[in-house]
Write an enzyme that holds these catalytic residues in place. Structure first.
Site, short mmCIF file in Angstrom:
data_model
loop_
_atom_site.label_atom_id
_atom_site.label_comp_id
_atom_site.label_asym_id
_atom_site.label_seq_id
_atom_site.Cartn_x
_atom_site.Cartn_y
_atom_site.Cartn_z
N ARG A 181 0.84 -1.22 0.00
CA ARG A 181 0.00 0.00 0.00
C ARG A 181 0.87 1.27 0.00
O ARG A 181 0.52 2.27 0.62
CB ARG A 181 -0.93 0.04 1.22
N GLU A 207 -4.29 3.43 6.84
CA GLU A 207 -4.11 3.19 5.41
C GLU A 207 -4.84 4.26 4.62
O GLU A 207 -4.42 4.66 3.54
CB GLU A 207 -4.65 1.79 5.06
N SER A 213 -10.33 -0.99 4.30
CA SER A 213 -9.48 -1.14 5.51
C SER A 213 -9.00 0.23 5.96
O SER A 213 -8.40 0.96 5.18
CB SER A 213 -8.26 -2.00 5.21
P1 FAD Z 1 -9.17 8.66 -3.85
O1 FAD Z 1 -9.77 8.25 -2.57
O2 FAD Z 1 -9.88 9.65 -4.68
O3 FAD Z 1 -7.68 9.17 -3.59
C1 FAD Z 1 -6.80 8.44 -2.78
C2 FAD Z 1 -5.46 9.19 -2.72
O4 FAD Z 1 -4.86 9.19 -4.03
C3 FAD Z 1 -5.62 10.66 -2.34
O5 FAD Z 1 -4.49 11.03 -1.59
C4 FAD Z 1 -5.62 11.37 -3.68
O6 FAD Z 1 -5.16 12.71 -3.58
C5 FAD Z 1 -4.67 10.52 -4.49
N1 FAD Z 1 -5.01 10.50 -5.92
C6 FAD Z 1 -6.15 10.03 -6.47
N2 FAD Z 1 -6.07 10.12 -7.81
C7 FAD Z 1 -4.86 10.65 -8.10
C8 FAD Z 1 -4.21 11.01 -9.31
N3 FAD Z 1 -4.77 10.82 -10.51
N4 FAD Z 1 -2.97 11.57 -9.23
C9 FAD Z 1 -2.37 11.77 -8.03
N5 FAD Z 1 -2.95 11.44 -6.85
C10 FAD Z 1 -4.17 10.90 -6.89
N6 FAD Z 1 -7.91 -0.89 -1.52
C11 FAD Z 1 -7.10 -1.96 -1.76
O7 FAD Z 1 -5.91 -1.79 -2.03
N7 FAD Z 1 -7.59 -3.23 -1.71
C12 FAD Z 1 -8.88 -3.50 -1.43
O8 FAD Z 1 -9.26 -4.65 -1.40
C13 FAD Z 1 -9.74 -2.39 -1.18
N8 FAD Z 1 -11.03 -2.61 -0.87
C14 FAD Z 1 -11.85 -1.56 -0.62
C15 FAD Z 1 -13.19 -1.81 -0.31
C16 FAD Z 1 -14.07 -0.77 -0.07
C17 FAD Z 1 -15.52 -1.08 0.24
C18 FAD Z 1 -13.60 0.56 -0.14
C19 FAD Z 1 -14.54 1.71 0.08
C20 FAD Z 1 -12.26 0.84 -0.42
C21 FAD Z 1 -11.37 -0.23 -0.66
N9 FAD Z 1 -10.02 -0.02 -0.96
C22 FAD Z 1 -9.20 -1.08 -1.23
C23 FAD Z 1 -9.46 1.34 -0.95
C24 FAD Z 1 -9.65 2.12 -2.28
O9 FAD Z 1 -10.63 1.52 -3.08
C25 FAD Z 1 -8.34 2.21 -3.08
O10 FAD Z 1 -7.33 2.81 -2.30
C26 FAD Z 1 -8.50 2.99 -4.37
O11 FAD Z 1 -7.35 2.87 -5.17
C27 FAD Z 1 -8.78 4.47 -4.15
O12 FAD Z 1 -9.10 5.03 -5.41
P2 FAD Z 1 -9.85 6.42 -5.52
O13 FAD Z 1 -9.86 6.81 -6.95
O14 FAD Z 1 -11.16 6.37 -4.85
O15 FAD Z 1 -8.83 7.35 -4.72
N1 EPU Z 2 -9.86 -10.99 10.98
C1 EPU Z 2 -10.41 -11.11 12.23
N2 EPU Z 2 -11.43 -10.25 12.56
C2 EPU Z 2 -11.90 -9.32 11.71
C3 EPU Z 2 -11.33 -9.21 10.43
C4 EPU Z 2 -10.30 -10.06 10.10
O1 EPU Z 2 -10.01 -11.93 13.03
O2 EPU Z 2 -12.82 -8.59 12.09
C5 EPU Z 2 -8.77 -11.92 10.62
C6 EPU Z 2 -9.32 -13.24 10.10
O3 EPU Z 2 -8.59 -14.29 10.67
C7 EPU Z 2 -8.98 -13.22 8.63
C8 EPU Z 2 -7.76 -12.30 8.58
O4 EPU Z 2 -7.96 -11.35 9.63
O5 EPU Z 2 -8.70 -14.48 8.13
C9 EPU Z 2 -7.62 -11.55 7.28
O6 EPU Z 2 -8.87 -10.93 6.97
P1 EPU Z 2 -9.31 -10.63 5.47
O7 EPU Z 2 -9.04 -11.80 4.61
O8 EPU Z 2 -10.66 -10.04 5.49
O9 EPU Z 2 -8.24 -9.55 5.00
P2 EPU Z 2 -7.62 -8.28 5.72
O10 EPU Z 2 -6.20 -8.60 6.06
O11 EPU Z 2 -8.48 -7.81 6.82
C10 EPU Z 2 -6.67 -7.32 3.53
C11 EPU Z 2 -6.66 -5.99 2.84
C12 EPU Z 2 -7.94 -5.79 2.07
C13 EPU Z 2 -8.10 -6.89 1.04
C14 EPU Z 2 -8.12 -8.23 1.77
C15 EPU Z 2 -8.14 -9.40 0.81
C16 EPU Z 2 -5.19 -4.55 4.09
C17 EPU Z 2 -5.07 -3.38 5.00
N3 EPU Z 2 -6.43 -4.93 3.78
O12 EPU Z 2 -7.68 -7.24 4.52
O13 EPU Z 2 -7.87 -4.54 1.40
O14 EPU Z 2 -9.28 -6.74 0.31
O15 EPU Z 2 -6.92 -8.35 2.58
O16 EPU Z 2 -6.92 -9.54 0.19
O17 EPU Z 2 -4.17 -5.08 3.65
C18 EPU Z 2 -8.30 -2.21 1.65
O18 EPU Z 2 -7.09 -2.01 1.45
O19 EPU Z 2 -9.10 -1.26 1.81
C19 EPU Z 2 -8.82 -3.57 1.68
C20 EPU Z 2 -10.10 -3.84 1.90
#
Ligand code: FAD
Ligand code: EPU
Length: 352
Positions: free
Chosen positions: A170, A346, A244
């Site tokens: 990240r 994050e 997250s």
């Molecule tokens: P924004 O929120 O608009 O911006 C994020 C940052 O990037 C800000 O600092 C902004 O200034 C900067 N930025 C945005 N666009 C640009 C650009 N073109 N040039 C320069 N800077 C820029 N993330 C994961 O990695 N894995 C996941 O599994 C994941 N699951 C998610 C689930 C949910 C339900 C939600 C709500 C979020 C999740 N995220 C996850 C986080 C998020 O989706 C990602 O970080 C995504 O890349 C953010 O994109 P955005 O366009 O919304 O960025």
């Molecule tokens: N867990 C718990 N309690 C909870 C949540 C999780 O005990 O309430 C434990 C469970 O044992 C589970 C483990 O944590 O097996 C991992 O949980 P999960 O698979 O849901 O993944 P995560 O580590 O919580 C990360 C990323 C997610 C990504 C998933 C799947 C980060 C910070 N988050 O979550 O990314 O989707 O793995 O790969 O690395 C995001 O970045 O916004 C995001 C959602």
């Protein structure tokens, strides 16, 4: 120039936080961006806090802790182009303003492999390298080829290779060294013509079996990932959140072993560098505001910790950015006290 004043940012952030932008401009090309930046001193001069500027994608990884007194730039650069291909790979360029999931689905429909594990991540293409988004065993850097970004100060287009981006978990150079200096315009991905599936991550295999998939395809993996995500992550259109809220922290093996001895059940994964990555969700679930009560499912006003995923903080309606931030601070402190581990946020905290 497409400039608006006093615009509500509520529809532009997935937490659904109410905050206003003093100035708000959309741009759909490098030229439009350059024009806005060229003229910004005219309308920003003399305004309090006028220097602050936010580049906005889908707003799914920010927490707004106040109004933006400066300029919010909404990136709407569109377009997907196949640049070239060889026997193994296809090189595909996407505009920063393309919706990430729609782009992933576009690639899947053409049988270009690699992005399927990153299905259903909210946000836009432009933020994906900044965040080095990751899920289910794949990170953006695995598919990244290069990107073009506009240097705000130098008024110049710069190309960043994989090495230039200094990707980490990240992390990228855009989050640290070059924070606020570049606007990402276009990103090029190197996708496989012959898929190599990454189904080792826990739940994917089980989900494929549950769905009765006999032959694994890019589409089947994408569908499995979508179903897993929908089962535990809240949909921002129903419940405000930014995924997250914290990163999963890494500790040494000895620190992990010491913790695991006191806390059996502690969930952790081995990193490639020999350290251990702890599941922050587990740590948060096993802490709380007072002994005997877990943060998981906890609610204070409209700020809460999701009932199915403790790593996700949520806005039940009218929480302010400060409400969410203050809850995150209490969670961070309690994890530190109980486990001696410091969580790192994050989500990008955007203040006035
Ligand atoms: P924004 O929120 O608009 O911006 C994020 C940052 O990037 C800000 O600092 C902004 O200034 C900067 N930025 C945005 N666009 C640009 C650009 N073109 N040039 C320069 N800077 C820029 N993330 C994961 O990695 N894995 C996941 O599994 C994941 N699951 C998610 C689930 C949910 C339900 C939600 C709500 C979020 C999740 N995220 C996850 C986080 C998020 O989706 C990602 O970080 C995504 O890349 C953010 O994109 P955005 O366009 O919304 O960025
Ligand atoms: N867990 C718990 N309690 C909870 C949540 C999780 O005990 O309430 C434990 C469970 O044992 C589970 C483990 O944590 O097996 C991992 O949980 P999960 O698979 O849901 O993944 P995560 O580590 O919580 C990360 C990323 C997610 C990504 C998933 C799947 C980060 C910070 N988050 O979550 O990314 O989707 O793995 O790969 O690395 C995001 O970045 O916004 C995001 C959602």
């Amino acid at each position: 120039m497409n400039l608006q004043e006093n615009v509500s940012l509520k529809p532009f952030n997935s937490f659904g936080i109410s905050a206003n932008a003093r100035f708000f401009a959309r741009f759909a090309s490098q030229e439009e961006l350059a024009e806005i930046l060229e003229n910004r001193q005219q309308f920003l001069s003399g305004k309090a806090g006028a220097n602050n500027m936010l580049v906005l994608g889908g707003g799914s990884n920010i927490l707004l802790t106040g109004d933006m007194h400066g300029l919010v730039l909404k990136n709407e650069i569109k377009g997907i182009r196949e640049l070239h291909e060889d026997n193994e790979y296809v090189y595909v360029q996407a505009g920063a303003g393309e919706n990430w999931h729609a782009f992933v689905q576009y690639c899947i429909s053409r049988n270009w492999a690699g992005l399927e594990n990153l299905s259903l991540i909210p946000g836009n293409v432009g933020a994906s390298p900044m965040q080095n988004i990751g899920a289910y065993g794949v990170e953006l850097e695995d598919l990244f080829w290069d990107l073009e970004a506009w240097h705000i100060g130098d008024k110049a287009l710069v190309t960043f290779t994989h090495q230039d981006c200094a990707f980490g978990y990240r992390e990228s150079v855009f989050k640290r060294k070059y924070r606020g200096q570049f606007v990402i315009l276009r990103v090029t991905f190197r996708l496989r013509k012959h898929p190599r599936f990454n189904t080792g991550y826990g739940a994917i295999q089980a989900e494929l079996e549950k769905a009765g998939v006999k032959e694994v395809t890019i589409r089947a993996v994408s569908d499995a990932v979508i179903r897993i995500r929908q089962s535990k992550l809240p949909d921002p259109s129903q419940l405000g959140n930014a995924g997250s809220f914290f990163k999963n922290p890494s500790v040494s093996v000895s620190q992990y072993e010491a913790l695991a001895q006191i806390h059996p059940g502690l969930t952790a994964y081995a990193n490639a560098d020999g350290t251990m990555k702890l599941a922050a969700g587990w740590l948060i679930e096993h802490c709380g505001p007072v002994p005997g009560i877990s943060w998981k499912g906890f609610r204070r006003g409209d700020a809460g910790c999701h009932e199915k995923q403790a790593l996700v903080l949520v806005n039940y309606g009218s929480a302010s950015g400060s409400d969410i931030y203050s809850l995150s601070e209490d969670i961070l402190q309690s994890v530190k006290e109980k486990f001696g581990v410091e969580l790192e946020r994050e989500v990008n905290i955007v203040g006035s």
